[in-house]
Design a protein around this motif. Structure first.
Motif, PDB file in Angstrom:
ATOM      1  N   SER A 126       0.833  -1.206   0.000  1.00 33.10           N
ATOM      2  CA  SER A 126       0.000   0.000   0.000  1.00 33.10           C
ATOM      3  C   SER A 126       0.863   1.249   0.000  1.00 33.10           C
ATOM      4  N   ILE A 127       1.953   1.210   0.801  1.00 35.18           N
ATOM      5  CA  ILE A 127       2.864   2.356   0.833  1.00 35.18           C
ATOM      6  C   ILE A 127       3.484   2.575  -0.545  1.00 35.18           C
TER       7      ILE A 127
ATOM      8  N   LYS B 283      -3.117  23.917   1.965  1.00 34.91           N
ATOM      9  CA  LYS B 283      -3.324  22.621   1.325  1.00 34.91           C
ATOM     10  C   LYS B 283      -4.036  21.620   2.235  1.00 34.91           C
ATOM     11  N   VAL B 284      -3.560  21.519   3.485  1.00 35.18           N
ATOM     12  CA  VAL B 284      -4.025  20.442   4.373  1.00 35.18           C
ATOM     13  C   VAL B 284      -5.328  20.792   5.077  1.00 35.18           C
ATOM     14  N   VAL B 285      -5.436  22.021   5.573  1.00 35.99           N
ATOM     15  CA  VAL B 285      -6.597  22.396   6.386  1.00 35.99           C
ATOM     16  C   VAL B 285      -7.783  22.828   5.528  1.00 35.99           C
ATOM     17  N   PHE B 286      -7.525  23.530   4.437  1.00 38.89           N
ATOM     18  CA  PHE B 286      -8.619  24.094   3.635  1.00 38.89           C
ATOM     19  C   PHE B 286      -8.862  23.319   2.334  1.00 38.89           C
ATOM     20  N   ILE B 287      -7.822  23.230   1.487  1.00 38.96           N
ATOM     21  CA  ILE B 287      -8.026  22.707   0.135  1.00 38.96           C
ATOM     22  C   ILE B 287      -8.301  21.210   0.139  1.00 38.96           C
ATOM     23  N   LEU B 288      -7.512  20.442   0.890  1.00 38.20           N
ATOM     24  CA  LEU B 288      -7.650  18.982   0.881  1.00 38.20           C
ATOM     25  C   LEU B 288      -9.041  18.520   1.302  1.00 38.20           C
ATOM     26  N   PRO B 289      -9.563  18.951   2.461  1.00 30.94           N
ATOM     27  CA  PRO B 289     -10.911  18.489   2.829  1.00 30.94           C
ATOM     28  C   PRO B 289     -11.993  18.928   1.840  1.00 30.94           C
ATOM     29  N   VAL B 290     -11.902  20.183   1.395  1.00 31.80           N
ATOM     30  CA  VAL B 290     -12.917  20.688   0.455  1.00 31.80           C
ATOM     31  C   VAL B 290     -12.847  19.926  -0.860  1.00 31.80           C
ATOM     32  N   ALA B 291     -11.615  19.700  -1.368  1.00 32.91           N
ATOM     33  CA  ALA B 291     -11.457  18.982  -2.642  1.00 32.91           C
ATOM     34  C   ALA B 291     -12.016  17.560  -2.538  1.00 32.91           C
ATOM     35  N   LEU B 292     -11.726  16.884  -1.441  1.00 32.38           N
ATOM     36  CA  LEU B 292     -12.215  15.520  -1.271  1.00 32.38           C
ATOM     37  C   LEU B 292     -13.745  15.477  -1.180  1.00 32.38           C
TER      38      LEU B 292
ATOM     39  N   LEU C  90      -5.646  15.454  -7.756  1.00 34.22           N
ATOM     40  CA  LEU C  90      -6.905  14.754  -7.491  1.00 34.22           C
ATOM     41  C   LEU C  90      -7.414  14.056  -8.746  1.00 34.22           C
ATOM     42  N   ALA C  91      -7.276  14.729  -9.887  1.00 32.86           N
ATOM     43  CA  ALA C  91      -7.735  14.132 -11.146  1.00 32.86           C
ATOM     44  C   ALA C  91      -6.970  12.858 -11.472  1.00 32.86           C
ATOM     45  N   GLU C  92      -5.711  12.786 -11.048  1.00 29.62           N
ATOM     46  CA  GLU C  92      -4.888  11.621 -11.336  1.00 29.62           C
ATOM     47  C   GLU C  92      -5.230  10.418 -10.457  1.00 29.62           C
ATOM     48  N   VAL C  93      -5.867  10.669  -9.312  1.00 26.05           N
ATOM     49  CA  VAL C  93      -6.170   9.564  -8.384  1.00 26.05           C
ATOM     50  C   VAL C  93      -7.679   9.430  -8.167  1.00 26.05           C
ATOM     51  N   ALA C  94      -8.458   9.931  -9.118  1.00 28.89           N
ATOM     52  CA  ALA C  94      -9.920   9.930  -8.969  1.00 28.89           C
ATOM     53  C   ALA C  94     -10.493   8.519  -8.879  1.00 28.89           C
ATOM     54  N   ASP C  95      -9.779   7.519  -9.419  1.00 28.99           N
ATOM     55  CA  ASP C  95     -10.290   6.148  -9.415  1.00 28.99           C
ATOM     56  C   ASP C  95      -9.967   5.400  -8.114  1.00 28.99           C
ATOM     57  N   GLN C  96      -9.247   6.049  -7.197  1.00 27.58           N
ATOM     58  CA  GLN C  96      -8.900   5.406  -5.932  1.00 27.58           C
ATOM     59  C   GLN C  96     -10.038   5.566  -4.922  1.00 27.58           C
ATOM     60  N   THR C  97      -9.957   4.810  -3.839  1.00 29.13           N
ATOM     61  CA  THR C  97     -10.956   4.956  -2.778  1.00 29.13           C
ATOM     62  C   THR C  97     -10.794   6.313  -2.090  1.00 29.13           C
ATOM     63  N   PHE C  98     -11.824   6.721  -1.356  1.00 26.80           N
ATOM     64  CA  PHE C  98     -11.805   8.021  -0.691  1.00 26.80           C
ATOM     65  C   PHE C  98     -10.616   8.130   0.266  1.00 26.80           C
TER      66      PHE C  98
ATOM     67  N   LEU D 107      -7.780   6.378   0.305  1.00 27.67           N
ATOM     68  CA  LEU D 107      -6.495   6.377  -0.395  1.00 27.67           C
ATOM     69  C   LEU D 107      -6.252   7.717  -1.086  1.00 27.67           C
ATOM     70  N   ARG D 108      -7.310   8.309  -1.649  1.00 23.54           N
ATOM     71  CA  ARG D 108      -7.193   9.646  -2.236  1.00 23.54           C
ATOM     72  C   ARG D 108      -6.693  10.641  -1.198  1.00 23.54           C
ATOM     73  N   ALA D 109      -7.259  10.574   0.001  1.00 26.07           N
ATOM     74  CA  ALA D 109      -6.889  11.504   1.068  1.00 26.07           C
ATOM     75  C   ALA D 109      -5.412  11.361   1.432  1.00 26.07           C
ATOM     76  N   VAL D 110      -4.946  10.126   1.566  1.00 27.71           N
ATOM     77  CA  VAL D 110      -3.549   9.882   1.940  1.00 27.71           C
ATOM     78  C   VAL D 110      -2.610  10.352   0.838  1.00 27.71           C
ATOM     79  N   ILE D 111      -2.939  10.036  -0.413  1.00 23.83           N
ATOM     80  CA  ILE D 111      -2.086  10.427  -1.547  1.00 23.83           C
ATOM     81  C   ILE D 111      -1.994  11.942  -1.654  1.00 23.83           C
ATOM     82  N   LEU D 112      -3.127  12.623  -1.524  1.00 23.95           N
ATOM     83  CA  LEU D 112      -3.112  14.089  -1.622  1.00 23.95           C
ATOM     84  C   LEU D 112      -2.357  14.717  -0.457  1.00 23.95           C
ATOM     85  N   LEU D 113      -2.421  14.086   0.721  1.00 23.76           N
ATOM     86  CA  LEU D 113      -1.641  14.587   1.859  1.00 23.76           C
ATOM     87  C   LEU D 113      -0.150  14.462   1.574  1.00 23.76           C
ATOM     88  N   VAL D 114       0.266  13.320   0.996  1.00 25.19           N
ATOM     89  CA  VAL D 114       1.674  13.127   0.639  1.00 25.19           C
ATOM     90  C   VAL D 114       2.104  14.156  -0.399  1.00 25.19           C
TER      91      VAL D 114
END
Length: 315
Positions: free
Chosen positions: A22-23, A75-84, A160-168, A170-177
């Motif tokens: 997974s990592i 990125k982490v506090v505002f954009i990431l949660p809203v984007a997800l 986000l567009a690149e990982v749209a096919d992942q689970t919610f 996994l998307r969150a973890v990838i975008l955080l990275v």
């Protein structure tokens, strides 16, 4: 009991292998998403140094650190949660929001050009006092964080567009990275750029071949920073115009984007030995011109319309 222990160890090993896989998947997906956003990352790196130019050397790194923290918070506090949440429940709303941000970038770039052409000059003492004031530092930091918010939103949307096919999850973890790595990359490079002249000064005061290198850095870095300031302004117009064009195309108004792409391809074919570079340049220049036009309209509305209304009110 020993058999149970062996079975438990086998289960732990299987879980460890799954976690490692997974990592690896997260790392690969984050790398892919980051590469797709690299154009905006370059723009972000070019834009930021102009917010630090003119400050005393001891304030440069603290200011960059403040902007970096603001960027990570964006990125982490505002954009990431809203984007997800938007991608999960209101995916159609992402494009209009990005277009509003693109229009703001167009305005920022056009505003800088307007100030340069209008010639808002100050005497040296007034300018030095302004640059050394806490209020000016706060203004520049907040301006940098606002601009970063738009560029960060674009970076995260591309990722986000690149990982749209992942689970919610996994998307969150990838975008955080992606958020962590890109923030470290951008502001690490920015810090290196703005402190290069200090390094040059140390080398110039040394001995041996390093003195020549140090003198070259001392003489060259002001020109590099000035060039980056110009590139940063152009990047705002380019990225802003590109966001608007892509957004219009997604809403079915793609004539302008298609015409620009066709012109870029034709220009690339006309210079076959450098076709890719020419195609990129024409498309980038076209996006910047669109951005300048949109930004100029907003600047005119904010600067000139209030004056005319005030003049009419005076009569």
């Amino acid at each position: 009991m020993s058999g149970g222990l062996v079975a438990l160890l086998d289960d732990v090993a299987a879980i460890a292998r799954l976690a490692a896989a997974s990592i690896d998947d997260i790392g690969a997906a984050a790398s892919k998403a980051g590469v797709k956003a690299i154009g905006v990352v370059v723009d972000d790196t070019a834009v930021t140094p102009r917010y630090v130019t003119g400050f005393s050397p001891e304030r440069e790194l603290p200011i960059i650190w403040r902007i970096a923290r603001g960027s990570l918070r964006n990125k982490v506090v505002f954009i990431l949660p809203v984007a997800l949440l938007l991608s999960q429940f209101l995916p159609w709303a992402i494009t209009p929001l990005l277009m509003v941000g693109g229009a703001y970038l167009c305005f920022e770039g056009a505003e800088k050009l307007y100030e340069a052409v209008a010639g808002h000059h100050e005497d040296a003492h007034a300018q030095e006092a302004k640059l050394s004031s806490q209020a000016h530092e706060e203004q520049m930091v907040s301006g940098a964080i606002r601009t970063d918010f738009i560029l960060s939103a674009e970076i995260m949307a591309i990722a986000l567009a690149e990982v749209a096919d992942q689970t919610f999850a996994l998307r969150a973890v990838i975008l955080l990275v992606v958020a962590l790595l890109i923030t470290a990359l951008v502001y690490g490079v920015v810090g290196l750029i703005v402190k290069m002249d200090d390094l040059g000064l140390r080398l110039a005061n040394g001995s041996g071949p390093s003195r020549g290198l140090g003198r070259g850095l001392v003489k060259g870095m002001p020109m590099v920073l000035a060039a980056l300031s110009v590139i940063g302004t152009a990047a705002m117009l380019w990225v802003g115009g590109h966001i608007i064009l892509v957004g219009l195309e997604e809403f079915g108004v793609g004539g302008l984007a298609h015409a620009l792409h066709d012109d870029a391809v034709a220009a690339g074919h006309a210079v076959p030995f450098a076709g890719g570079v020419v195609e990129w340049f024409v498309e980038t220049l076209g996006s910047a011109m669109i951005g300048l036009l949109i930004g100029a309209v907003i600047v005119a509305a904010l600067h000139f319309l209030p004056r005319k209304q005030g003049a009419h009110a005076g009569h």
